[in-house]
Enzyme design. Sequence first.
Site, PDB file in Angstrom:
ATOM      1  CB  CYS A  16      13.805  -0.600   4.747  1.00 32.61           C
ATOM      2  SG  CYS A  16      14.569  -2.203   4.499  1.00 32.61           S
ATOM      3  CG  HIS A  23      10.075  -0.165   8.255  1.00 31.50           C
ATOM      4  ND1 HIS A  23      11.438  -0.409   7.680  1.00 31.50           N
ATOM      5  CD2 HIS A  23      10.496   0.057   9.580  1.00 31.50           C
ATOM      6  CE1 HIS A  23      12.353  -0.265   8.475  1.00 31.50           C
ATOM      7  NE2 HIS A  23      11.936  -0.056   9.728  1.00 31.50           N
TER       8      HIS A  23
END
Length: 457
Positions: free
Chosen positions: A70, A134
């Site tokens: 990710c 993130h």
Amino acid sequence: MRLLVLAIALLSSAISGFAAPPNIVLIISDDAGYADFGFHGSKVMRTPHLDKLAEQSMRFEQAYVTAAVCGPSRAGLFTGRYQQRFGFEENNVPGYMSESCLPDDEMGLPLDQTTVADHMKTLGYRTALIGKWHQGNADRFHPLKRGFDEFYGFRGGARSYFALRDAEKLTRKEDRMERGFGEFTEPDRYATDVFADETIAFIERNRDVPFFVVLSFNAVHAPMQGEAEDLKQFPELSGKRKQLAAMTLAMDRGCGNVLKCLTKLGLEENTMVVFTNDNGGPSDSNASINTPLSGTKANHLEGGIRVPFLMRWPGVTPAGSVYPHPISTLDLLPTFVSAGGGDVASLKQIDGVDLHPHLTGNEEDRPHQTLYWKKESRGAIRDGDWKLLRFPDRPAELYDLRNDISEHNNLAEKYPDRVRAMYKQLFDWELTLDRPRWQLKRQYEGAAMKRMDDYRN
């Protein structure tokens, strides 16, 4: 000042051939399986709203991300650059899986990198990130300091879909739900629904100006937590697959609500909508399916790096059309900048290309002859339709993707000269990269290889 920037953007758009700068909605799912959408043939997962979007869009058969996990994948998307160029190699940040002399708070998207939100803001767009970030937990990496005007979501890579308990708020600070900067408040409903509603509220507030919003779902990333009413829709399923179906249904519902909002406000005809996923599905942890692709999240087989990709761009992408050539999420930044009236030629050191001329037929060549992936000693290169994979524990493998999308027939022994040439080509690209700022602990590198072997088709 904002009005002046907007006026310049409008003029630039008119000159470049666009009637007005389109609004842009980028929707990113998380860890979804390639085969887990109706528009990719699933008979189990219910995605009616995304299936309708596919009918209205151009579907890309060969869309790639820059990393099989990710954080790095998103770093490449947000910058339009291979993230290895600035040391953000294929390892998530920050956290327990990494080895680094840096403390966790030093891990994040480097501050000298310009993001797509920075560019769109300069062009007069109102910008927002809703959902998963993130790209670093520390305050200096915060979305509001990386070009986004508004933020609602969480800074980390995964969290509960329900409100965190008090103990979790203390031990997992990066997972707390946050509005703006430092206003932490847990949702009172299922997070996927909340993210969609927050996106709708942003659109409603900014209907009269060009807007760029990233709806960054954490669905369908673990933990596997379907909402109770959605779980009831799948009595024939059990375990993780049942949870995944419910989570996918909620995500599809959220996408549908956002799309309905655009129609209700009369914005549909001047809004580009892109739907994609950040990497392949991790079949072991969330029961996703990547068929007909081999592999999963965390490896460079097609199942780890080829993703669903839809683009509805009125006046540019014909409804129900299919784009056959390889593209990359690197291409989103220059494409968005071009659509917004910016000068793509002025973008320095990016690896993505403006897709607009390719989509309209003005440019018949492939957007990319060659694409690269790297994670420590592992790597991959696609040149034309040939793909080479390099491993730390076995000889390199060679596949002809034109005739072998599932990577079943290893042609390395048959074409040794091609293997040598592509191996050298991959290495030459690696010589242009920065050293990794952090690396994956060895145990997780071994686990990634085992996952690859366990989930080859």
